[in-house]
Design a protein around this motif. Structure first.
Motif, short mmCIF file in Angstrom:
data_model
loop_
_atom_site.label_atom_id
_atom_site.label_comp_id
_atom_site.label_asym_id
_atom_site.label_seq_id
_atom_site.Cartn_x
_atom_site.Cartn_y
_atom_site.Cartn_z
N TYR A 108 -20.42 -17.91 3.90
CA TYR A 108 -19.24 -17.65 4.73
C TYR A 108 -18.56 -16.32 4.42
O TYR A 108 -17.38 -16.13 4.71
CB TYR A 108 -18.22 -18.80 4.62
CG TYR A 108 -18.70 -20.06 5.31
CD1 TYR A 108 -18.56 -20.21 6.69
CD2 TYR A 108 -19.27 -21.08 4.59
CE1 TYR A 108 -19.00 -21.36 7.33
CE2 TYR A 108 -19.71 -22.23 5.22
CZ TYR A 108 -19.57 -22.37 6.58
OH TYR A 108 -20.02 -23.50 7.21
N SER A 109 -19.30 -15.38 3.86
CA SER A 109 -18.71 -14.09 3.50
C SER A 109 -18.32 -13.26 4.72
O SER A 109 -17.56 -12.30 4.59
CB SER A 109 -19.67 -13.30 2.61
OG SER A 109 -20.89 -13.07 3.29
N THR A 110 -18.82 -13.61 5.88
CA THR A 110 -18.49 -12.84 7.08
C THR A 110 -17.20 -13.33 7.76
O THR A 110 -16.72 -12.68 8.69
CB THR A 110 -19.65 -12.90 8.10
OG1 THR A 110 -19.90 -14.26 8.44
CG2 THR A 110 -20.91 -12.26 7.52
N PRO A 139 -25.38 -14.66 3.61
CA PRO A 139 -24.20 -14.68 4.47
C PRO A 139 -24.19 -15.84 5.46
O PRO A 139 -23.14 -16.23 5.96
CB PRO A 139 -24.25 -13.34 5.21
CG PRO A 139 -25.16 -12.48 4.41
CD PRO A 139 -26.12 -13.40 3.71
#
Length: 197
Positions: free
Chosen positions: A142-144, A138
């Motif tokens: 940039y999954s957050t 993460p």
């Protein structure tokens, strides 16, 4: 030739503060072949909600070739840094070389920075910076970020990371047109890119 910051592409040597060059700072520059770079830009721009619509694939090829994409001309960017490496401390790397032999390229970076690393450390760095590891991390994928910034349902930020994915996107005529323009734009330089491994 003095570069005019108003006419140079984003990230080009002309936009680096003059003090950077005066202090003889080191630069590590990574260039990727234009075809895979275009594919990556296309998918990134589709998922990035802050950027304009890409238009069709054919339109995007034309925009890329004319430098009418958010990052300016790929050709000006890679040739600008290539020419600057003769005057400054720039380690110019190729994405394709990083994919082919990560340990070799990590060692080159370490030596450029004046560091000696043993093989075990190089192997650990290669593992932690591999595409597979970064795609799951993460901190790098940039999954957050909220979907109103990066809509990763459209395309993941860390998509494929391969060399040669352009073959899945370009038609034969698009590839030939692109190659012809690339030869014209890179003529007169010693800069050469690999489009497959």
């Amino acid at each position: 030739m003095e570069l005019n910051p108003e006419t140079v592409p984003l990230g080009s040597p002309g936009l680096v503060p003059q003090s950077f060059w005066e202090n003889d700072c080191k630069v590590i520059y990574v260039a990727r072949n234009a075809k895979d770079n275009l594919v990556s830009y296309y998918h990134f721009q589709q998922m990035n909600q802050a950027l304009p619509e890409t238009g069709s694939w054919e339109q995007y090829i034309s925009s890329f070739l004319s430098g009418q994409v958010s990052w300016g001309s790929w050709f000006d960017h890679v040739t600008g840094w290539w020419e600057s490496k003769a005057k400054h401390r720039i380690l110019y790397l190729f994405y394709e070389d990083l994919k082919e032999d990560p340990a070799r390229e990590i060692d080159r970076v370490a030596r450029f920075l004046g560091k000696g690393l043993d093989q075990a450390v190089i192997d650990r760095i290669a593992d932690h910076t591999s595409f597979v590891q970064m795609k799951e991390n993460p901190m790098t994928n940039y999954s957050t970020l909220p979907t109103f910034i990066f809509n990763q349902a459209v395309s993941p930020f860390m998509r494929k990371g391969t060399v040669g994915d352009w073959k899945q996107h370009f038609t034969v005529s698009q590839s030939e047109r692109f190659d012809e323009e690339s030869r014209r734009r890179l003529a007169g330089t010693s800069l050469r890119f690999r489009t497959e491994l």
